[in-house]
Design a protein around this motif. Structure first.
Motif, PDB file in Angstrom:
ATOM      1  N   ARG A 138       0.832  -1.206   0.000  1.00 46.01           N
ATOM      2  CA  ARG A 138       0.000   0.000   0.000  1.00 46.01           C
ATOM      3  C   ARG A 138       0.867   1.256   0.000  1.00 46.01           C
ATOM      4  N   LEU A 139       1.891   1.283   0.844  1.00 47.35           N
ATOM      5  CA  LEU A 139       2.828   2.408   0.875  1.00 47.35           C
ATOM      6  C   LEU A 139       3.528   2.589  -0.480  1.00 47.35           C
ATOM      7  N   SER A 140       3.918   1.483  -1.069  1.00 45.52           N
ATOM      8  CA  SER A 140       4.594   1.528  -2.373  1.00 45.52           C
ATOM      9  C   SER A 140       3.680   2.093  -3.450  1.00 45.52           C
ATOM     10  N   ARG A 141       2.429   1.664  -3.438  1.00 45.98           N
ATOM     11  CA  ARG A 141       1.458   2.154  -4.435  1.00 45.98           C
ATOM     12  C   ARG A 141       1.245   3.659  -4.258  1.00 45.98           C
ATOM     13  N   LEU A 142       1.052   4.089  -3.008  1.00 41.22           N
ATOM     14  CA  LEU A 142       0.861   5.515  -2.732  1.00 41.22           C
ATOM     15  C   LEU A 142       2.106   6.324  -3.121  1.00 41.22           C
ATOM     16  N   TYR A 143       3.272   5.766  -2.811  1.00 39.46           N
ATOM     17  CA  TYR A 143       4.533   6.413  -3.171  1.00 39.46           C
ATOM     18  C   TYR A 143       4.622   6.596  -4.685  1.00 39.46           C
ATOM     19  N   ASN A 144       4.337   5.547  -5.429  1.00 41.15           N
ATOM     20  CA  ASN A 144       4.406   5.621  -6.894  1.00 41.15           C
ATOM     21  C   ASN A 144       3.469   6.686  -7.449  1.00 41.15           C
ATOM     22  N   GLU A 145       2.276   6.758  -6.914  1.00 43.27           N
ATOM     23  CA  GLU A 145       1.319   7.771  -7.366  1.00 43.27           C
ATOM     24  C   GLU A 145       1.820   9.176  -7.041  1.00 43.27           C
ATOM     25  N   GLU A 146       2.309   9.356  -5.816  1.00 40.81           N
ATOM     26  CA  GLU A 146       2.802  10.674  -5.385  1.00 40.81           C
ATOM     27  C   GLU A 146       3.993  11.140  -6.205  1.00 40.81           C
ATOM     28  N   VAL A 147       4.976  10.282  -6.393  1.00 44.09           N
ATOM     29  CA  VAL A 147       6.186  10.717  -7.092  1.00 44.09           C
ATOM     30  C   VAL A 147       5.930  10.946  -8.578  1.00 44.09           C
ATOM     31  N   TYR A 148       4.961  10.230  -9.122  1.00 44.20           N
ATOM     32  CA  TYR A 148       4.626  10.511 -10.527  1.00 44.20           C
ATOM     33  C   TYR A 148       4.040  11.911 -10.645  1.00 44.20           C
ATOM     34  N   LYS A 149       3.113  12.244  -9.744  1.00 44.64           N
ATOM     35  CA  LYS A 149       2.469  13.565  -9.794  1.00 44.64           C
ATOM     36  C   LYS A 149       3.443  14.687  -9.466  1.00 44.64           C
ATOM     37  N   CYS A 150       4.244  14.499  -8.439  1.00 46.72           N
ATOM     38  CA  CYS A 150       5.107  15.595  -7.976  1.00 46.72           C
ATOM     39  C   CYS A 150       6.363  15.743  -8.823  1.00 46.72           C
ATOM     40  N   CYS A 151       6.866  14.653  -9.347  1.00 42.45           N
ATOM     41  CA  CYS A 151       8.219  14.707  -9.890  1.00 42.45           C
ATOM     42  C   CYS A 151       8.394  14.069 -11.269  1.00 42.45           C
ATOM     43  N   LEU A 152       8.038  12.801 -11.372  1.00 40.36           N
ATOM     44  CA  LEU A 152       8.385  12.049 -12.577  1.00 40.36           C
ATOM     45  C   LEU A 152       7.763  12.596 -13.851  1.00 40.36           C
ATOM     46  N   LYS A 153       6.516  12.996 -13.780  1.00 36.84           N
ATOM     47  CA  LYS A 153       5.843  13.524 -14.979  1.00 36.84           C
ATOM     48  C   LYS A 153       6.604  14.725 -15.523  1.00 36.84           C
ATOM     49  N   ASP A 154       6.961  15.650 -14.648  1.00 39.27           N
ATOM     50  CA  ASP A 154       7.704  16.836 -15.078  1.00 39.27           C
ATOM     51  C   ASP A 154       9.133  16.505 -15.494  1.00 39.27           C
ATOM     52  N   ILE A 155       9.764  15.566 -14.799  1.00 37.96           N
ATOM     53  CA  ILE A 155      11.122  15.156 -15.186  1.00 37.96           C
ATOM     54  C   ILE A 155      11.106  14.592 -16.604  1.00 37.96           C
ATOM     55  N   TYR A 156      10.151  13.721 -16.909  1.00 35.53           N
ATOM     56  CA  TYR A 156      10.053  13.152 -18.251  1.00 35.53           C
ATOM     57  C   TYR A 156       9.816  14.238 -19.294  1.00 35.53           C
ATOM     58  N   THR A 157       9.000  15.233 -18.957  1.00 30.87           N
ATOM     59  CA  THR A 157       8.723  16.323 -19.892  1.00 30.87           C
ATOM     60  C   THR A 157       9.990  17.137 -20.147  1.00 30.87           C
ATOM     61  N   VAL A 158      10.718  17.456 -19.085  1.00 30.71           N
ATOM     62  CA  VAL A 158      11.962  18.215 -19.242  1.00 30.71           C
ATOM     63  C   VAL A 158      12.959  17.425 -20.079  1.00 30.71           C
TER      64      VAL A 158
END
Length: 172
Positions: free
Chosen positions: A146-166
């Protein structure tokens, strides 16, 4: 009558002909320029003063401008026209390149945030494992998933999506 005759003779002697229409290649090149210019104008409109001031917060507009600029360049490539893009293309490309250092710094900040969040997750997982050492309870594994799933969702929204765009912007 003599003036008319003299005018006609001068016209014939000078080799002048009626103004010719544009050739097919001239019309084709004008069409290519126009199509590319339309993409460039849309790209230029995406780069507002707000984008210039806060590129990290306007990432999608910069991404859109990059893609529109690439489409403008591809109009020339698809038409097999090389080296004839107007100077405004180079100027806009230079303008987009000015974002690169700030976008790279923004990506580094996001990676630091990602690392911090990952370290917090590791500590939480370790606490769950330490609390259940020797017990073998299934609820610990479920908590970690559960923690891992929440972590994955959070980091995608906060960081990974923008990192991939950059990365995509800087790679282009």
């Amino acid at each position: 009558m003599h003036i008319l005759l003299i005018t006609i003779m001068l016209w014939l002697l000078s080799g002048c002909t009626e103004p010719s229409q544009q050739s097919e290649s001239q019309r084709r090149l004008a069409s290519v320029h126009q199509q590319a210019k339309e993409h460039l104008i849309m790209a230029q409109r995406a780069v507002t003063f707000e984008v210039l001031d806060t590129p990290g917060q306007q990432l999608q507009k910069i991404f859109q401008a990059h893609h529109l600029f690439i489409e403008a360049r591809q109009v020339y490539r698809k038409a097999d026209v090389f080296g004839l893009a107007p100077e405004s293309f180079s100027d806009f490309e230079d303008k987009l390149a000015t974002f690169n250092p700030r976008l790279a710094e923004y990506a580094l900040d996001l990676m630091r945030e990602l690392m911090d969040r990952t370290l917090v997750l590791r500590k939480k997982v370790q606490k769950i494992r330490n609390a259940e050492s020797g017990v073998g309870n299934v609820s610990g594994d479920e908590s970690i998933r559960r923690l891992s799933r929440l972590y994955n969702e959070e980091v995608y929204k906060c960081c990974l999506k923008d990192i991939y765009t950059v990365i995509e912007i800087l790679h282009e």
